[in-house]
Enzyme design. Structure first.
Site, PDB file in Angstrom:
ATOM      1  N   SER A 195      11.051   6.450  -0.650  1.00 17.53           N
ATOM      2  CA  SER A 195      10.960   7.906  -1.379  1.00 17.53           C
ATOM      3  C   SER A 195      10.268   8.624   0.172  1.00 17.53           C
ATOM      4  CB  SER A 195      10.371   8.233  -2.364  1.00 17.53           C
ATOM      5  OG  SER A 195      10.825   7.292  -3.306  1.00 17.53           O
ATOM      6  N   THR A 196       9.089   8.067   0.328  1.00 19.39           N
ATOM      7  CA  THR A 196       8.222   8.660   1.677  1.00 19.39           C
ATOM      8  C   THR A 196       8.892   8.849   2.694  1.00 19.39           C
ATOM      9  OG1 THR A 196       6.247   7.557   0.136  1.00 19.39           O
ATOM     10  CG2 THR A 196       5.761   8.518   2.302  1.00 19.39           C
ATOM     11  N   SER A 241       2.529   5.983  -0.738  1.00 21.47           N
ATOM     12  CA  SER A 241       2.476   7.148   0.299  1.00 21.47           C
ATOM     13  C   SER A 241       1.162   7.454   0.835  1.00 21.47           C
ATOM     14  CB  SER A 241       3.280   8.479  -0.133  1.00 21.47           C
ATOM     15  OG  SER A 241       2.542   8.962  -1.234  1.00 21.47           O
ATOM     16  N   ASP A 245      -0.544   5.710  -6.632  1.00 23.18           N
ATOM     17  CA  ASP A 245      -1.701   5.362  -5.788  1.00 23.18           C
ATOM     18  C   ASP A 245      -2.569   5.815  -6.695  1.00 23.18           C
ATOM     19  OD1 ASP A 245       0.289   5.009  -4.244  1.00 23.18           O
ATOM     20  OD2 ASP A 245      -0.210   6.616  -2.594  1.00 23.18           O
ATOM     21  N   GLU A 246      -2.669   6.872  -7.449  1.00 22.86           N
ATOM     22  CA  GLU A 246      -3.855   7.555  -8.149  1.00 22.86           C
ATOM     23  C   GLU A 246      -3.977   6.667  -9.425  1.00 22.86           C
ATOM     24  OE1 GLU A 246      -0.773   8.395  -7.533  1.00 22.86           O
ATOM     25  OE2 GLU A 246      -0.019  10.260  -8.674  1.00 22.86           O
ATOM     26  N   GLY A 291       2.866   1.348  -7.918  1.00 18.35           N
ATOM     27  CA  GLY A 291       3.462   2.318  -6.837  1.00 18.35           C
ATOM     28  C   GLY A 291       3.053   3.610  -6.915  1.00 18.35           C
ATOM     29  N   TYR A 305      13.136  -1.689  -7.063  1.00 16.40           N
ATOM     30  CA  TYR A 305      12.263  -0.068  -7.248  1.00 16.40           C
ATOM     31  C   TYR A 305      12.506   0.517  -8.295  1.00 16.40           C
ATOM     32  CZ  TYR A 305      10.353   4.159  -5.026  1.00 16.40           C
ATOM     33  OH  TYR A 305       9.883   5.398  -4.512  1.00 16.40           O
ATOM     34  N   LYS A 348       8.453  -3.056  -7.523  1.00  8.45           N
ATOM     35  CA  LYS A 348       7.755  -2.095  -7.242  1.00  8.45           C
ATOM     36  C   LYS A 348       7.627  -1.109  -8.410  1.00  8.45           C
ATOM     37  CE  LYS A 348       8.246   1.862  -4.092  1.00  8.45           C
ATOM     38  NZ  LYS A 348       7.219   2.746  -4.552  1.00  8.45           N
ATOM     39  N   THR A 353       6.716   1.921 -10.279  1.00 11.35           N
ATOM     40  CA  THR A 353       5.903   3.346 -10.016  1.00 11.35           C
ATOM     41  C   THR A 353       5.994   3.899 -11.453  1.00 11.35           C
ATOM     42  OG1 THR A 353       6.903   2.962  -7.737  1.00 11.35           O
ATOM     43  CG2 THR A 353       5.998   5.233  -8.627  1.00 11.35           C
TER      44      THR A 353
HETATM   45  O1  NGF Z   1       6.208   9.630  -3.584  1.00  9.27           O
HETATM   46  C1  NGF Z   1       6.292   9.134  -4.641  1.00  9.27           C
HETATM   47  C2  NGF Z   1       7.221   9.608  -5.579  1.00  9.27           C
HETATM   48  N1  NGF Z   1       5.812   8.097  -5.182  1.00  9.27           N
HETATM   49  C3  NGF Z   1       4.930   7.357  -4.133  1.00  9.27           C
HETATM   50  C4  NGF Z   1       5.418   5.925  -3.919  1.00  9.27           C
HETATM   51  O2  NGF Z   1       5.529   5.363  -5.338  1.00  9.27           O
HETATM   52  C5  NGF Z   1       6.800   5.941  -3.327  1.00  9.27           C
HETATM   53  C6  NGF Z   1       3.629   7.204  -4.505  1.00  9.27           C
HETATM   54  O3  NGF Z   1       2.661   6.569  -3.524  1.00  9.27           O
HETATM   55  C7  NGF Z   1       6.943   5.024  -2.501  1.00  9.27           C
HETATM   56  O4  NGF Z   1       6.208   3.839  -2.462  1.00  9.27           O
HETATM   57  C8  NGF Z   1       8.253   5.193  -1.583  1.00  9.27           C
HETATM   58  O5  NGF Z   1       8.198   5.570  -0.633  1.00  9.27           O
HETATM   59  O6  NGF Z   1       9.332   4.548  -2.053  1.00  9.27           O
HETATM   60  C9  NGF Z   1       3.125   8.593  -4.663  1.00  9.27           C
HETATM   61  O7  NGF Z   1       3.356   9.520  -3.584  1.00  9.27           O
HETATM   62  C10 NGF Z   1       1.505   8.823  -4.901  1.00  9.27           C
HETATM   63  O8  NGF Z   1       1.060   8.096  -5.898  1.00  9.27           O
HETATM   64  C11 NGF Z   1       1.248  10.418  -5.069  1.00  9.27           C
HETATM   65  O9  NGF Z   1       1.802  10.701  -6.621  1.00  9.27           O
HETATM   66  O10 NGF Z   1       6.734   9.608  -6.800  1.00  9.27           O
END
Ligand code: NGF
Length: 289
Positions: free
Chosen positions: A44-45, A204, A187-188, A185, A133, A161, A163
């Protein structure tokens, strides 16, 4: 394959083309400065769902060329067009990616048999492994403990993964499948997941906050929860600021203050206003020193 993996950003220029120099700098920054254990490419990132198949291949190629064998590499190949997913799986495998990952198929309401067939079709087409994922908030696909178990029956599917904020399901998964890799997945929520003994995290914000993520993860593994909580608190102050200002755009602006030509996000993602750029720069000044 355990540890802290950055969900890698991709640098794009104003026309939406890959900015190769910037992408290489992103890879280097994560390896040399953030010192993460691996990179999760075209997730996603990486704005994966906004780019062409050829661009996805080119990104896999550039990242592998820049990273070499210095860190582990996971290629996210999931796509609604299953032929594209298989093509990307073969491409990334040939490049030497350590594992594949695929987002659950989304948009149409696929039933579980269809989801299972999707994963088995992709992974059985290559000599590689697969990390599911799962990101229900974006895909609408929620899987039960039993359904994860059915997917895990394929030995090439080595983990997930995860999330999602469902810590009950996360605990049940950890307990039921101790041999599978589980990555946090969100980060918070890293500390909460680390306490449940996940094997690593993919995120991300690690593009700018990888060192704190590592500290949280390792302190939790050592049982130093109070120290880990303090770092998660600072991390969440940063993440709140990032989320309020525009997730990927803000991380890119923060990276620019570190000398990384992170470029802009692809349309339809909008560019930050001058005021939002200033907010991102202030976040970098506060949290990246
Ligand atoms: O960006 C998202 C969308 N989630 C990411 C991560 O789970 C996505 C997360 O780090 C990821 O790993 C990927 O690129 O596929 C969040 O951005 C972060 O926790 C802030 O909410 O939900």
């Amino acid at each position: 394959m355990k540890g802290i993996f950055t969900a890698l950003m991709c640098a794009f220029d104003e026309q939406g083309n890959i900015h190769e120099k910037g992408l290489r700098q992103l890879v280097r920054h994560n390896i040399d400065v953030s010192k993460v254990d691996g990179l999760y490419v075209n997730g996603s990132t990486g704005e994966n769902f906004l780019i062409s198949t050829e661009d996805k291949k080119r990104i896999f190629e550039i990242v592998k060329d820049e990273a070499g064998d210095q860190v582990k590499l996971i290629a996210q190949v999931g796509a609604l067009n299953i032929d594209e997913a298989v093509e990307l799986a073969k491409y990334a495998t040939d490049l030497g990616y350590d594992s594949l990952s695929a987002v659950t198929p989304f948009y149409y309401k696929f039933d579980f048999e269809e989801v299972k067939d999707y994963y088995n079709t992709i992974i059985n087409s290559v000599d590689n492994t697969m990390i599911i994922y799962s990101i229900p908030a974006l895909t609408g696909v929620n899987m039960s403990l039993e359904q994860f178990g059915e997917l895990f029956e394929n030995e090439k599917i080595i983990g997930v993964k995860f999330t999602a904020p469902d810590f009950y399901l996360l605990e049940r998964l950890r307990h039921a499948y101790p041999e599978k890799l589980i990555y946090s997945g969100f980060d918070e929520m890293l500390l909460s997941a680390a306490v449940l003994n996940v094997d690593g995290a993919i995120g991300s914000t690690f593009n700018v906050n990888g060192a704190r993520a590592r500290s949280i993860f390792e302190l939790a593994q050592e049982g130093k929860i109070e120290e880990a909580r303090e770092i998660q608190k600072v991390t969440n102050d940063l993440i709140s600021g990032i989320l309020a200002n525009g997730l990927y755009q803000t991380i890119k602006e923060m990276l620019k203050t570190q000398g990384v030509e992170a470029g802009v996000c692809r349309k339809p993602m909008k560019q930050l206003s001058a005021d939002n750029v200033k907010v991102a720069q202030d976040l970098a000044a506060t949290f990246l020193t």
